[in-house]
Motif scaffolding. Sequence first.
Motif: not given
Ligand SMILES: Nc1ccn([C@@H]2O[C@H](COP(=O)(O)OP(=O)(O)OP(=O)(O)O)[C@@H](O)[C@H]2O)c(=O)n1
Length: 437
Positions: A67, A163, A245, A143, A174, A182, A184, A53, A63-65, A140, A56, A59, A172
Amino acid sequence: MIEHIKEEVLKEIKPSKEEMENLKRKSNAIIGKIWEIIKRNNFPVLEVLLVGSSARNTNLKNDYDIDIFLLFDRSVNEETLEDIGIKIGIETISELNGTYSINYASHPYVNGIIDGYEVDIVPCYKIEFGERIISAVDRTPLHHKFLCNRLNEELCDEVRVLKAFLRSLGLYGSDVKTKGFSGYLCELLILHYGSFENLLKDAQNWKLGKTIILKDIFELYSREKINLKRFDDPLVVYDPVDLNRNVASPLSKENFCKFIFYAREFLKNPSLEFFKDYGKKIEEKLEDRPHGYRLILKIRREDVVDDILYPQMEKLQKSINKAITKNEFVILSSKCFADDKFCYLYWEFLVEKLPKVILREGPPVFDRERVENFLKKYDKVFIKGCKVCAYAERKYSHVVELFKDIINGKFVNISIPKHVNPKNGEIIELDLDKTYS
Ligand SMILES: Nc1ccn([C@@H]2O[C@H](COP(=O)(O)OP(=O)(O)OP(=O)(O)O)[C@@H](O)[C@H]2O)c(=O)n1
Ligand SMILES: [Mg+2]
């Protein structure tokens, strides 16, 4: 009305320009450091990609990381990929004065904190659209490539509002604990419906098995007549980068239904309240009501992560539920949760005590052989409907007696998971006026 609410929500949850710029700067610095380490060691990494996020623009504020994915060629063997991936992760974070830990998903990756930012550095294989994946995380980067030129600024804000709505409802994420949507999945839903409002409008009429095929796949699917895999999940959203998937597979049936219900409630009466810890407030309201008999089984937590612990707690609770129901106690609700030190399995029962007598329903009178066997076990029998029946003495007339046998290991029918053993657990009765003694 909804437009206005969206604006208000975005004020709260959209990161400021400054926050996003700082994030970009930090991500670039980390990626720069990673390349430095790759070149210094001549590591065979093809690409370093910022994904998720924060890459892209979807976010939520604070509240995000970050990646970051390290892409390797298919010719690199898995052991080498893991080895180099971890080395790069550890060195990067150490050289930027962060703290790190090694985590395990489909394979190991490094998670760390640098200047307050949570950073994931994940090795994976570089694959092209349509190619077979080697590990789950290989999707990923695809994606990201799929989404980044399809999401514009406006859609990104819609994703953020969705979100925030889901987060407020506790839907919110997965992970195995949340079993919700999730990030995504949120992005794909917004891409498909065009806006938060359109999504909610359609969701009002969703039924179990609701299936969403994105426009791009649909065209491919009808052009090339691909056989789409079937899924037995409440919501099916085909992953555009891997049609085998279902992106929504972690979503539980209950959470799917919650989403439908609260979509309707929100559209009936749009309000900002839905974005302010709405799920917690509903639970708080539920506390103020008459209660059945409530009990907690408290078990010391072993040193395992939530991803392993939660499915095991749920499995144990399900197995105990079977034993409870077999003994004719009626369960009003059951749930489980854990903190750092303990697991808590919680139940609410209609009643905690049952009379000593139990009705044993035997075979129908026509089944002569089984009737004879029944007569060997019971002497005072009678006919009820077509069946031979008898009264017997109930084994557990208070539900706590049953739980005592569970923690003493006397219940053979309960399957004990590896990391959650009820043995030496503690029974806590919440309704003191009804306490068993
Ligand atoms: N159940 C999941 C978890 C993660 N991903 C992939 O891993 C990436 C990063 O995951 P995460 O950091 O958990 O989610 P974000 O999309 O970055 O959302 P946010 O951090 O804002 O919660 C996602 O974009 C997605 O491509 C996925 O396909 N399915
Ligand atoms: Mg992320």
